[in-house]
Write an enzyme that holds these catalytic residues in place. Structure first.
Site, mmCIF file in Angstrom:
data_model
loop_
_atom_site.group_PDB
_atom_site.id
_atom_site.type_symbol
_atom_site.label_atom_id
_atom_site.label_comp_id
_atom_site.label_asym_id
_atom_site.label_seq_id
_atom_site.Cartn_x
_atom_site.Cartn_y
_atom_site.Cartn_z
ATOM 1 C CE LYS A 1 15.718 -8.435 79.095
ATOM 2 N NZ LYS A 1 14.542 -7.720 78.589
ATOM 3 C CB CYS B 1 8.312 -12.012 75.159
ATOM 4 S SG CYS B 1 8.550 -10.700 73.973
#
Ligand SMILES: Cc1ncc(COP(=O)(O)O)c(C=O)c1O
Ligand SMILES: Cc1ncc(COP(=O)(O)O)c(C=O)c1O
Lengths: 416, 139, 416, 139
Positions: A234, A373
């Site tokens: 990320k 999530c």
């Protein structure tokens, strides 16, 4: 959270964009509008080339090799550790442990520190805005130890509920697990303050910094948390790599997690002496190329300056929220821009986010749709899913405009 | 010129005769019965093992012995180190730096081999302080 | 073990060599003689380029994305799983779980199957020739459960001691952990036979196939073991990736290991429903590039033909052992060539392997020196370390000759 | 032409009007009290949820209802599926294939969206067999 931005030169997203090969691609004459960096970031040439160079010129296993390419690989590997240490201002490179992803970092805390320190009379607290990776490990730990789980809920506008925080403090929990930045709501939590308050009642604090480290200056010494996890993919780095940054005393007292090569000092058939930090927690051949790539990613971000990265994204998110608010039937989640990280979630009328993302993709706009999530958060707002646009250094106002235009198209297709 | 050649210009053949001599005919090899200071450690990366035993009178190292097994570099430098410290005040011994050790050894080493060369010093200091000292190369 | 080689065309190591960019490098006019594939293999261009292509053209997170590059990444990721399944002839791609390395695969078995199935009255058996990665997890499991550890020792010539095997069978152990091929001695163990014998007494068998899958045809259905682990970086694939191939019924009955994204079906604050196989065991963002690269590596090996790979290495190891045996003061370890995998260990007079490897490196010959993460084996033979030359598809007789020549040089330097 | 264009030549705009109509005005949406067969499952990758309830007399599906939430593709295809099976013998219903479902849907889908389109069928079959059936796309 008040921020002091010291570097005032604006980040030049156009120039940054040119460093990312994938963003040079066009499909049907449209440029790639990548608004899913919250899921994984794109990679600059420098990172891709570092992987390539490793595999083409000095690929070798680390630590135990005497020959030159192995020494070089080891050296680069350990240098990356130092780069990561400096990037988050950890005390020592020994506090930087490489894992498979931030999920593995958080599970490592649960399986080692957790099993050694948590027992059935203890309370574990986490928040309703956590990613599953910062929920399920604590559920598993609770299952292993009998410890009780308690939650800090979120307010309608996406902040942690202060009453719940106070109630949690009264419980003097053994552990608090909290995200620095929500991957759905975008909320930037006041980590330094939370750590100070929970330390006062003797709580060990684990921070999921997966959405913070890539996007803003993070100083783990200032936060003073006990464990901080983040994930390379990320933050411009390769896949298959995470970081756990832990307080040295805790790491030293903890039993190891996985057993195998590199994490040992001496192995006998019936017993084993473990290695020093950080290797004690790095069993087996690590993601060598990945670590070397992360070092280069961190160099790239440092050169841009994390202050400027944050300023760029804050400005862009403010613009995006303003523009999105004008799309009819669009519902925005999360706090106002000043407390908002790089991710913006919304729903649009009765268009399911999955369908919406699909239609946006036809316009070459990549967004994420789903529960991200974070199912407990979806339950909290009584929605099945959201559509999320998340921004990074290579995004600019044109990307926001392309998103908004595509949303209007979606409204037309869905006959709204 | 490939990456390797670029990065390792300083590499030299370094199995000098005196290193081999210290390896095959080590000075001060052995153990001391009931030493005042003792410590033993290994290099986890290559398995070299060194133990250092010291006898100290009035703050001065009267006797020092090393034992263990490992490569020529680790064993020779441990042996050289014993010669460096014998007869010297403990306070001076504490001041011996990584650079001092490498200078005495007299050869240029790659990072991995530096760990071999410094193992003896690390063990010696741990023995004096009574606890493991961290690697000196930590940033 | 009798082997039937069906494909009789010899492998063309010269041609293979040209596919590996790193082997095209020269230092001081000498070609790179890479004899450390036991530690990690080199990578062919096709694998390096697959990583590059992923990062440059369709880098995106997998499974949850709706847009095209994410779908493409997911598709390639799952296709690799099928390739790996076929490569080792597993029953279903659901039995193929991606981990961080084989060390993580073995620890996963210890932490999940082990904690659920092993108790204090049980016996765990492993062999003296195991890599630390197949020792320490069982020591940790024994520590967690109280189960007793028992060992199968090795004979002077590097085979498993048959008497110990029989004694172990009488103990009706809960678990047998055994390597298919020793990374030090080179011994190829009769896995199929061992599994059959231990299954008869109700033992679950875990096979460390890290040194087998890269080098010979492996058919996990024929072996019939319960768990088989291997690691991508030793079989032409990227770093940071391992495989656990498990029997479906066992995997389904096992609790999950790490908690987080992807491994869940439904998360609530206080409880969680887990996902189906194989994702139940793949928490968090996987090593996407790594998995895609492994798929390409497996294609490359399949194209060569694993029969031919084995035939090539058998021939080469026989030649190497013959040549090495003629070097004065050299002591060879392990069984004769017919039962010998791709690794050959030796010592040379009083030259410490560390020094020897260093001198060989001056000749551009890369070998490994040390305990090879097999300290119990070093204790068994009462040595501190060995020097190990390990071969692969790109090695040929010239490499062996370069090794032997460098050994003579080392003898001279050490005045032997 | 980039890799994406190469791999997705078949992509079409597929939010046809009839799909939206089934999404907004679903046929057979609801639940059956005390159904003979029932099952509910979700697509773990996107969170779509479908429940199927069946009432069966003499081996024939007399009534079928679906409920749940999710994208237009999953909800529309579940609704279409109920129309396909109503009044048909259970044995015939068991024979409905993935291809049948996709043909009825009448649009070309990418692999991820195929899962949405087939969720209803998967749940229906699970209800009849009384246990989860694996994804049909397993190799
Ligand atoms: C037999 C054997 N098992 C396990 C391992 C560990 O592999 P990894 O470091 O990839 O987990 C190795 C390689 O080092 C090995 O040779
Ligand atoms: C806040 C947060 N925590 C944890 C994760 C999990 O990261 P990874 O999948 O790399 O383990 C993510 C990303 O998906 C995230 O956004």
């Amino acid at each position: 959270m008040t921020e002091t931005i010291t570097d005032t030169r604006a980040l030049d997203a156009q120039a940054v964009r040119r460093d990312f090969p994938i963003l040079q691609q066009e499909t049907n004459g449209k440029r790639l509008v990548y608004l899913d960096s919250g899921a994984t970031s794109q990679k600059p040439s420098a990172v891709i080339e570092a992987l390539d160079e490793y595999y083409r010129t000095y690929n070798a296993n680390v630590h135990r090799g005497v020959y030159r390419i192995s020494e070089l690989a080891s050296e680069r590997y350990e240098k990356s550790r130092v780069k990561v240490q400096r990037f988050v201002n950890a005390r020592s490179s020994r506090e930087i442990i490489f894992t498979a992803n931030v999920t593995a970092s958080l599970n490592m805390v649960a399986y080692t520190w957790g099993r050694a320190n948590v027992s059935r009379d203890d309370v574990i607290v986490f928040t309703e805005m956590e990613h599953h990776s910062n929920i399920v490990p604590w559920q598993i730990l609770s299952g292993m130890t009998g410890a009780r789980l308690e939650f800090i809920h979120v307010t309608d506008d996406g902040y942690l509920n202060e009453e719940d925080v106070e109630r949690a403090l009264e419980l003097r929990p053994k552990l608090l697990a909290v995200t620095a930045v929500s991957n759905v709501l975008g909320t930037i939590n006041p980590i330094k303050e939370l750590v100070a308050r929970f330390h006062e009642v003797g709580t060990t604090v684990v921070v999921d910094a997966a959405q913070a480290v890539p996007h803003m200056p993070v100083d783990v010494r200032e936060w003073d948390a006990d464990f901080v996890g983040f994930t390379a993919h990320k933050m411009l780095g390769p896949t298959g790599l995470g970081v756990l940054c832990g307080r040295r005393e805790l790491l030293e007292a903890m039993p190891p997690f996985m057993g195998g090569g590199d994490m040992i000092r001496e192995v006998h058939l019936d017993r084993t002496r473990y290695n020093e930090l950080p290797w004690k927690f790095e069993a087996g051949t690590p993601n060598i190329a990945g670590v070397i790539g992360l070092g280069v990613a961190v160099d790239y971000l440092s050169e841009l300056g994390m202050d400027r990265v944050r300023a760029h994204e804050r400005e862009l998110v403010a613009y995006a929220m303003e523009q999105l608010a004008e799309v009819p039937d669009l519902r925005l989640f999360g706090p106002p821009p000043k407390d908002h990280g790089a991710a913006v979630s919304f729903t649009l009328a009765d268009i399911h986010p999955h369908d919406l993302a699909h239609i946006l993709d036809q316009e070459n706009v990549c967004v994420r749709a789903g529960h991200h999530c974070a199912q407990p958060l979806m339950e909290r707002y009584d929605i099945a899913a959201t559509t999320r646009a998340s921004f990074y250094i290579y995004n600019d106002r044109d990307d926001v405009d392309a998103l908004v235009e595509a949303l209007h198209k979606a409204r037309k297709i869905f006959m709204l | 010129m490939g990456i390797i050649a670029r990065e390792y210009r300083h590499m030299d053949d370094f199995y000098r005769e005196y290193i081999l001599d210290y390896y095959r005919n080590p000075r001060n090899r052995g153990v001391i019965e009931a030493p005042d200071y003792t410590y033993e450690d290994s290099n986890p990366l290559c398995g070299d093992e060194i133990r250092m035993d010291l006898r100290v009178r009035d703050g001065v190292v009267e006797e020092v012995k090393f034992s263990g097994r490992g490569c020529a570099i680790s064993q020779a430098s441990a042996s050289m180190l014993t010669e460096m410290v014998e007869g010297r005040p403990l306070e001076e011994v504490k001041q011996i730096s990584k650079e001092d050790m490498l200078e005495t050894l007299g050869i240029t080493l790659t990072p991995v081999r530096v760990k071999c060369a410094l193992l003896g010093l690390k063990v010696l200091k741990s023995s004096i302080y009574g606890l493991p000292v961290p690697d000196e190369d930590e940033p």
